[in-house]
Design a protein around this motif. Structure first.
Motif, PDB file in Angstrom:
ATOM      1  N   VAL A  72       0.843  -1.199   0.000  1.00 48.39           N
ATOM      2  CA  VAL A  72       0.000   0.000   0.000  1.00 48.39           C
ATOM      3  C   VAL A  72       0.879   1.250   0.000  1.00 48.39           C
ATOM      4  O   VAL A  72       1.788   1.378   0.824  1.00 48.39           O
ATOM      5  N   GLN A  73       0.586   2.156  -0.923  1.00 48.76           N
ATOM      6  CA  GLN A  73       1.291   3.435  -0.981  1.00 48.76           C
ATOM      7  C   GLN A  73       0.310   4.549  -0.665  1.00 48.76           C
ATOM      8  O   GLN A  73      -0.746   4.647  -1.283  1.00 48.76           O
ATOM      9  N   HIS A 122       0.539   7.523   7.996  1.00 50.56           N
ATOM     10  CA  HIS A 122       0.468   6.646   6.818  1.00 50.56           C
ATOM     11  C   HIS A 122       1.649   5.679   6.804  1.00 50.56           C
ATOM     12  O   HIS A 122       1.492   4.481   6.541  1.00 50.56           O
ATOM     13  N   ALA A 123       2.838   6.212   7.056  1.00 57.30           N
ATOM     14  CA  ALA A 123       4.042   5.379   7.037  1.00 57.30           C
ATOM     15  C   ALA A 123       3.972   4.289   8.101  1.00 57.30           C
ATOM     16  O   ALA A 123       4.372   3.142   7.856  1.00 57.30           O
ATOM     17  N   SER A 174       5.070   7.975   3.088  1.00 55.13           N
ATOM     18  CA  SER A 174       3.966   8.658   2.416  1.00 55.13           C
ATOM     19  C   SER A 174       4.523   9.912   1.761  1.00 55.13           C
ATOM     20  O   SER A 174       5.503  10.487   2.235  1.00 55.13           O
ATOM     21  N   VAL A 175       3.899  10.324   0.665  1.00 53.31           N
ATOM     22  CA  VAL A 175       4.419  11.429  -0.126  1.00 53.31           C
ATOM     23  C   VAL A 175       3.354  12.515  -0.258  1.00 53.31           C
ATOM     24  O   VAL A 175       2.188  12.214  -0.522  1.00 53.31           O
ATOM     25  N   VAL A 230      -3.174   2.231  -3.946  1.00 47.96           N
ATOM     26  CA  VAL A 230      -2.739   3.591  -3.644  1.00 47.96           C
ATOM     27  C   VAL A 230      -3.893   4.325  -2.972  1.00 47.96           C
ATOM     28  O   VAL A 230      -5.020   4.292  -3.464  1.00 47.96           O
ATOM     29  N   LEU A 231      -3.598   4.975  -1.859  1.00 53.58           N
ATOM     30  CA  LEU A 231      -4.572   5.802  -1.146  1.00 53.58           C
ATOM     31  C   LEU A 231      -4.022   7.211  -1.041  1.00 53.58           C
ATOM     32  O   LEU A 231      -2.878   7.395  -0.606  1.00 53.58           O
ATOM     33  N   ALA A 232      -4.823   8.183  -1.433  1.00 53.43           N
ATOM     34  CA  ALA A 232      -4.434   9.586  -1.275  1.00 53.43           C
ATOM     35  C   ALA A 232      -5.417  10.233  -0.312  1.00 53.43           C
ATOM     36  O   ALA A 232      -6.617  10.279  -0.582  1.00 53.43           O
TER      37      ALA A 232
END
Length: 163
Positions: free
Chosen positions: A34-35, A49-50, A57-58, A83-85
């Motif tokens: 998961v990103q 998130h990390a 996380s970015v 991917v989750l934003a």
């Protein structure tokens, strides 16, 4: 690119971070890579998130970054399964003056990347109006695609039926 979702809401304090972390950790526990990304300048949510994903996380920000920079940063999720934003504030909230590639609104990122949005709505003190809010957010900007709605803080089964 992996299956991607933007987690957003009508406002802050509704449960975006909680839902993002719950999904990220649940999918990681199932063995998925998961990103996470965070719309806008923030360092607290990306740290969470990390912890949930085991990956950095970015931040992506349409006000401060051009499309090429955003695309480059998003490429960090190329090896992810999901991917989750996580959005900031409300879905369409940004600054009044357009920046490099948008106003900084989460909707800018969703539209730019073609990622569907899951809305988190807190219907406390509401019933059918919560559905009207969801419909309004769905229809406000044609390039932003709504994938679903999560109701947070529903008081009872009857309340859920009314919403």
């Amino acid at each position: 690119m992996a299956a991607s979702l933007v987690i957003s809401a009508p406002a802050s304090g509704v449960g975006k971070t909680t839902l993002t972390l719950a999904l990220a950790r649940a999918w990681r526990n199932r063995g998925l890579n998961v990103q996470c990304f965070k719309s806008g300048p923030d360092y607290i949510d990306p740290a969470f998130h990390a912890a949930a994903t085991g990956r950095a996380s970015v931040n992506v920000d349409s006000w401060a970054m051009d499309r090429g920079t955003i695309a480059h940063l998003v490429s960090r999720g190329a090896d992810a399964d999901v991917v989750l934003a996580e959005g900031s504030m409300g879905l369409f909230d940004g600054v009044a003056a357009r920046g490099v590639s948008g106003t900084g609104a989460t909707a800018d990122i969703a539209e730019m990347l073609g990622w569907p949005v899951v809305l988190v709505i807190d219907p406390s003190g509401q019933a059918q109006t919560a559905a009207a809010i969801a419909a309004g957010l769905r229809d406000y900007r044609p390039g932003v695609r709504l994938a679903g709605v999560v109701l947070n803080r529903v008081a009872s089964p009857r309340h859920e039926d009314l919403v």
